[in-house]
Write an enzyme that holds these catalytic residues in place. Structure first.
Site, mmCIF file in Angstrom:
data_model
loop_
_atom_site.group_PDB
_atom_site.id
_atom_site.type_symbol
_atom_site.label_atom_id
_atom_site.label_comp_id
_atom_site.label_asym_id
_atom_site.label_seq_id
_atom_site.Cartn_x
_atom_site.Cartn_y
_atom_site.Cartn_z
ATOM 1 N N GLY A 99 0.791 -1.227 0.000
ATOM 2 C CA GLY A 99 0.000 0.000 0.000
ATOM 3 C C GLY A 99 0.824 1.278 0.000
ATOM 4 N N GLU A 140 -0.836 -1.124 -5.741
ATOM 5 C CA GLU A 140 -2.041 -0.417 -5.298
ATOM 6 C C GLU A 140 -2.003 1.031 -5.752
ATOM 7 O OE1 GLU A 140 -3.010 -0.989 -1.139
ATOM 8 O OE2 GLU A 140 -2.138 -2.966 -1.158
ATOM 9 N N TYR A 260 -7.797 -6.419 11.939
ATOM 10 C CA TYR A 260 -7.710 -5.108 12.580
ATOM 11 C C TYR A 260 -9.033 -4.395 12.368
ATOM 12 C CZ TYR A 260 -7.206 -3.382 7.850
ATOM 13 O OH TYR A 260 -7.437 -3.124 6.522
ATOM 14 N N TRP A 350 -4.993 -10.233 6.502
ATOM 15 C CA TRP A 350 -4.040 -9.135 6.660
ATOM 16 C C TRP A 350 -4.256 -8.617 8.072
ATOM 17 C CZ3 TRP A 350 0.135 -7.141 4.283
ATOM 18 C CH2 TRP A 350 0.668 -5.972 4.863
#
Ligand SMILES: *[C@@H]1O[C@H](CO)[C@@H](O)[C@H](O)[C@H]1NC(C)=O
Ligand SMILES: *[C@@H]1O[C@H](CO)[C@@H](O)[C@H](O)[C@H]1NC(C)=O
Ligand SMILES: *[C@@H]1O[C@H](CO)[C@@H](O)[C@H](O)[C@H]1NC(C)=O
Ligand SMILES: *[C@@H]1O[C@H](CO)[C@@H](O)[C@H](O)[C@H]1NC(C)=O
Length: 377
Positions: A99, A140, A260, A350
Site C-alpha cells: 500500500g 495499489e 484489525y 491481513w
C-alpha cells in the site's frame, strides 16, 4: 473401459492422498506477514495456514528490478525454512509492492516490454534464491485504462516466464498471485484485465476491507469490512459478485479478512449502533487497532460491550464514546462459510501479527474443508 475405471479410481485415490493431483487448486488459507508486525517468523503457527505471504519486496524505480531491502534480506531468506519447521507443506510467496509503495514506478515498469522483462526476470531470481514457492504482486493501484492494459501484458509475460523457468530448472512452477481491489474496477472506473487475470494468475487476493475509515466518513460509525451492505454499498459479497460478473471464476477468488479494525469517537455514548453519529477517529493512526489490542480494550474497559451484527456481518464494540468496528469470531466464521458456500478458493488474513494468540486464524481454519468441491468427477 476397465482401464478407464481403474484410472478414475487411481485418480480418486491419488486425489484423496495427495490433494495436489486434483483438478484445480486446493483450498487456500493464507496470511500475510511483514517485519515489525509484532510477531517473529519463528512464532508463526504455520499449521493454521496453507500459504504464507512474506511482505514486501520492493520495485526499484531506476532499474525496474525487484529487490529486497538490506534490513529484510536476512529474515526473508530464512522465511520458508522457518515456517516449514512446523508445517512442511506450507507454501510461501514473496509479495512485491504494498500500500505504501510507489505506484508510479509500477506503472512505468509495466509500460515497456524491456522494463517488464527486468521486473519478471529479477522477481523469479529472487524467489528462487530465497526458496519461495511463488510471487505476489501488490500494485495499489493501477489508475487508468492503459495501466490496466499494461498490467495484463505483465501478467501474461510473467506466466510465460515462470513456465519456461520451471521447464528449464525442473522445479514446480512458481505460484503467481496478485492482491487486488475488492471489486473488479479500481474506484469503480478502471477494469482489471480480466482475461489475463484468469489465464495467468493462480488466484487473486481480494482486499475486502478499508471500505471506510474514521476520516471517510468521519460523521458516522461504519464497518470497514462488512460482508454485506443492506443499502448496496461496498461490501465483501458485492465485490465477489462483481469479480464473478466480470468473468473471473469463483475458484480464482480468495477473500481478504482484516485482523484489525477502526475506532470512531461517538458523539453520544448512548447512541452506539452502526451508522451512529461520530466525529472522527478515537486514537492515533486514524483509529487503526489490531485485533489483539481490541481484545485488550474489551477486557480492560469496564462496561465494554461486543456486538455481532448479522445484517452487515460485522462485529463492533463500544465503551464510553469509543466505538470500534472489526472482525471477531462470528464475523470470521460467517465470512469463511460464505466463501466456502460460494465456491471460492479460500481466504487470506491481513495480517498475522495483529491476531490475538492465533484466535482468529484458528477460527477460520476450523471451518474449512474447501476440498469437497475439488474431486474430478
Ligand atoms: C516513483 O517512481 C517514479 C517513476 O519511476 C520516479 O520518477 C519517482 O522518483 C519515484 N518516487 C520515489 C519517491 O521514489
Ligand atoms: C534472466 O536474464 C538472464 C540474462 O538474460 C538469463 O540468463 C536468465 O536465465 C534469466 N533468468 C530468468 C529467471 O528468467
Ligand atoms: C445492524 O445494524 C443496523 C444499523 O444500525 C440495524 O438497522 C440492524 O437492525 C442491525 N441488525 C441486527 C441483526 O441487529
Ligand atoms: C474465538 O474462538 C477461539 C477458538 O477458535 C476462542 O479461543 C476464543 O476465546 C474466541 N474469542 C472470543 C472473543 O469469543
Amino acid at each position: 473401459m476397465a482401464s478407464t475405471i481403474k484410472f478414475i479410481l487411481l485418480s480418486l485415490t491419488l486425489c484423496v492422498l495427495h490433494l495436489n493431483f486434483c483438478h484445480g487448486q486446493n483450498a487456500v488459507k493464507a496470511g500475510y506477514w511483514f517485519p515489525d508486525s509484532g510477531i517473529e517468523i519463528s512464532d508463526i503457527d504455520s499449521t493454521l495456514f496453507t500459504h504464507l505471504f512474506c511482505a514486501f519486496a520492493d520495485l526499484d524505480s531506476q532499474s525496474n528490478k525487484v529487490t529486497i531491502s538490506s534490513s529484510n534480506a536476512g529474515p526473508f531468506s530464512q522465511f520458508t525454512k522457518t515456517v516449514q519447521l512446523k508445517n512442511p507443506s506450507v507454501k510461501t510467496l514473496l509479495s512485491i509492492g504494498g500500500g505504501s509503495s510507489n505506484r508510479t514506478a509500477f506503472a512505468s515498469m509495466a509500460s515497456q516490454p524491456t522494463s517488464r522483462k527486468s521486473f519478471i526476470n529479477s522477481s523469479i531470481k529472487l524467489a528462487r534464491a530465497n526458496s519461495f514457492h511463488g510471487l505476489d504482486l501488490d500494485w495499489e493501484y493501477p489508475q487508468s485504462a492503459s495501466e490496466m492494459k499494461n498490467l495484463g501484458s505483465l501478467l501474461d509475460e510473467w506466466r510465460a516466464a515462470v513456465a519456461t523457468e520451471a521447464k528449464n530448472s525442473g522445479k514446480p512452477q512458481l505460484i503467481l498471485t496478485a492482491a487486488v481491489s475488492f471489486a473488479s474496477k479500481v474506484d469503480g472506473l478502471y477494469q482489471y484485465p480480466i482475461p489475463s487475470v484468469s489465464r495467468s494468475l493462480d488466484w487473486i487476493n481480494l482486499m475486502a476491507y478499508d471500505f471506510y475509515a474514521p476520516d471517510r466518513p468521519s460523521t458516522s460509525t461504519r464497518c470497514h469490512a462488512a460482508l454485506k451492505d443492506p443499502s448496496g454499498q461496498a461490501s465483501g459479497s458485492s465485490g465477489i459478485a462483481d469479480w464473478e460478473n466480470a468473468g473471473v471464476g469463483a475458484k480464482k477468488l480468495v477473500l481478504g479478512i482484516p485482523f484489525y479494525g477502526y475506532a470512531w469517537r461517538l458523539v453520544k455514548a448512548n447512541n452506539h449502533g452502526i451508522l451512529a453519529p461520530a466525529n472522527g477517529a478515537a486514537g492515533p493512526d486514524n483509529g487503526v487497532k489490531r485485533y489483539q489490542d481490541i481484545r485488550t480494550f474489551v477486557a480492560q474497559t469496564p462496561g465494554a460491550v461486543v456486538v455481532y451484527n448479522s445484517t452487515y456481518v460485522c462485529n463492533y464494540c463500544y465503551a464510553g464514546t469509543t466505538w470500534i468496528g472489526y472482525d471477531d469470531n462470528q464475523t470470521i466464521s460467517t465470512k469463511v462459510s460464505y466463501a466456502k458456500q460460494n465456491g471460492l478458493l479460500g481466504y487470506f488474513a491481513w495480517h498475522i501479527g495483529a491476531d490475538n494468540n492465533f484466535a482468529l486464524s484458528r477460527q477460520g481454519q476450523l471451518l474449512t474443508s474447501f476440498q469437497d468441491k475439488q474431486f474430478p468427477v
